[in-house]
Scaffold this active site. Structure first.
Site, PDB file in Angstrom:
ATOM      1  N   GLU A  85      12.553  -9.595   1.646  1.00 37.82           N
ATOM      2  CA  GLU A  85      11.806  -8.411   2.096  1.00 37.82           C
ATOM      3  C   GLU A  85      12.687  -7.182   1.911  1.00 37.82           C
ATOM      4  OE1 GLU A  85      10.936  -8.618   6.261  1.00 37.82           O
ATOM      5  OE2 GLU A  85      10.131  -6.584   6.321  1.00 37.82           O
ATOM      6  N   ARG A  93      13.127   4.349  12.497  1.00 43.26           N
ATOM      7  CA  ARG A  93      11.889   5.127  12.463  1.00 43.26           C
ATOM      8  C   ARG A  93      11.020   4.799  13.682  1.00 43.26           C
ATOM      9  NH1 ARG A  93       9.290   4.822   6.754  1.00 43.26           N
ATOM     10  NH2 ARG A  93       8.189   6.606   7.645  1.00 43.26           N
ATOM     11  N   ALA A 136       3.152  -0.730   4.750  1.00 40.48           N
ATOM     12  CA  ALA A 136       2.654  -0.780   6.129  1.00 40.48           C
ATOM     13  C   ALA A 136       2.155  -2.170   6.531  1.00 40.48           C
ATOM     14  CB  ALA A 136       1.540   0.249   6.302  1.00 40.48           C
ATOM     15  N   ASN A 146       8.088  -5.524  -0.997  1.00 45.27           N
ATOM     16  CA  ASN A 146       8.011  -4.396  -0.078  1.00 45.27           C
ATOM     17  C   ASN A 146       6.541  -4.311   0.305  1.00 45.27           C
ATOM     18  OD1 ASN A 146       7.903  -2.076   1.370  1.00 45.27           O
ATOM     19  ND2 ASN A 146       8.985  -0.793  -0.137  1.00 45.27           N
ATOM     20  N   TYR A 181      11.291   8.559   1.245  1.00 45.02           N
ATOM     21  CA  TYR A 181      11.229   7.474   0.259  1.00 45.02           C
ATOM     22  C   TYR A 181      11.926   7.786  -1.059  1.00 45.02           C
ATOM     23  CZ  TYR A 181       7.827   5.678   3.585  1.00 45.02           C
ATOM     24  OH  TYR A 181       7.225   5.215   4.724  1.00 45.02           O
ATOM     25  N   HIS A 200      12.843  -2.681   2.043  1.00 42.35           N
ATOM     26  CA  HIS A 200      12.264  -1.392   2.412  1.00 42.35           C
ATOM     27  C   HIS A 200      13.172  -0.282   1.924  1.00 42.35           C
ATOM     28  CE1 HIS A 200       9.287  -3.330   4.889  1.00 42.35           C
ATOM     29  NE2 HIS A 200      10.260  -4.116   5.328  1.00 42.35           N
ATOM     30  N   PRO A 256       0.796  -1.229   0.000  1.00 42.56           N
ATOM     31  CA  PRO A 256       0.000   0.000   0.000  1.00 42.56           C
ATOM     32  C   PRO A 256       0.828   1.278   0.000  1.00 42.56           C
ATOM     33  CG  PRO A 256      -0.079  -1.086   2.138  1.00 42.56           C
ATOM     34  CD  PRO A 256       0.570  -2.044   1.190  1.00 42.56           C
ATOM     35  N   ASN A 257       0.299   2.252  -0.722  1.00 46.01           N
ATOM     36  CA  ASN A 257       0.834   3.618  -0.823  1.00 46.01           C
ATOM     37  C   ASN A 257       2.105   3.723  -1.663  1.00 46.01           C
ATOM     38  OD1 ASN A 257      -1.194   4.805   0.929  1.00 46.01           O
ATOM     39  ND2 ASN A 257      -0.182   3.674   2.577  1.00 46.01           N
ATOM     40  N   ARG A 259       5.238  10.931  -2.576  1.00 43.10           N
ATOM     41  CA  ARG A 259       4.958  10.588  -1.176  1.00 43.10           C
ATOM     42  C   ARG A 259       6.215  10.780  -0.322  1.00 43.10           C
ATOM     43  NH1 ARG A 259       4.706   4.468   1.209  1.00 43.10           N
ATOM     44  NH2 ARG A 259       4.068   5.051   3.292  1.00 43.10           N
TER      45      ARG A 259
END
Ligand code: DQA
Length: 155
Positions: free
Chosen positions: A105, A114, A84, A81, A30, A107, A17-18, A25
């Site tokens: 995985e 964070r 969230a 990725n 990012y 990111h 998502p996103n 964004r």
């Protein structure tokens, strides 16, 4: 130089998502590349590694789960990725465990630098590894690691 004796691999690149909003964004976190640009770089890296990359982005957990199920028999590995959903989704974790395809995985940001809620990943225990914090390089390093893993396990 391409090694002509290698069988081409098929890799599913899943974006959660996103991530469709990359480029606009929170660019300070990012980066400024769009998802289309990241996918193009992944496809180019895949070409060098003799791996065809099939990208898919969804904001919907169920679509991501369905896509992981459909990967069985179609792809040899998954680069993900989960956005969230990394921090919330038992369903995605279970889907990866169910299909049992080697999964890396990735990111863009370093999730451990964070907020606390980003420090836990449901995906990590079912992934062969995780790369976090190197921007688009996380994806490219993740693809390299996945392909190396798959080649090592080829008979
Ligand atoms: C992300 C990190 C997640 O915590 C966040 O929810 C994202 C992007 C990353 O690539 O840095 O959507 O997965």
């Amino acid at each position: 130089m391409l090694n002509s004796t290698l069988q081409p691999l098929s890799i599913l690149a899943l974006h959660g998502p996103n991530l469709n909003l990359l480029g606009q964004r929170e660019p300070g976190i990012y980066g400024s590349l769009t998802l289309a640009e990241i996918n193009r770089l992944l496809e180019e890296e895949g070409f060098k590694l003799q791996a065809k990359v099939f990208p898919l982005q969804s904001n919907h957990e169920g679509i991501l789960v369905d896509t992981i199920h459909e990967a069985l028999g179609q792809h040899q590995g998954i680069l993900i990725n989960a956005g969230a959903y990394t921090h919330t989704s038992v369903a995605l974790r279970d889907a990866i465990a169910a299909v049992n395809l080697p999964t890396v995985e990735v990111h863009l940001s370093n999730i451990y630098r964070r907020e606390d809620f980003r420090h836990h990943s449901y995906i990590a225990p079912v992934a062969i590894g995780q790369i976090s914090g190197f921007g688009v390089q996380s994806y490219l390093l993740g693809l390299q690691a996945l392909v190396n893993h798959l080649r090592k396990n080829e008979t």
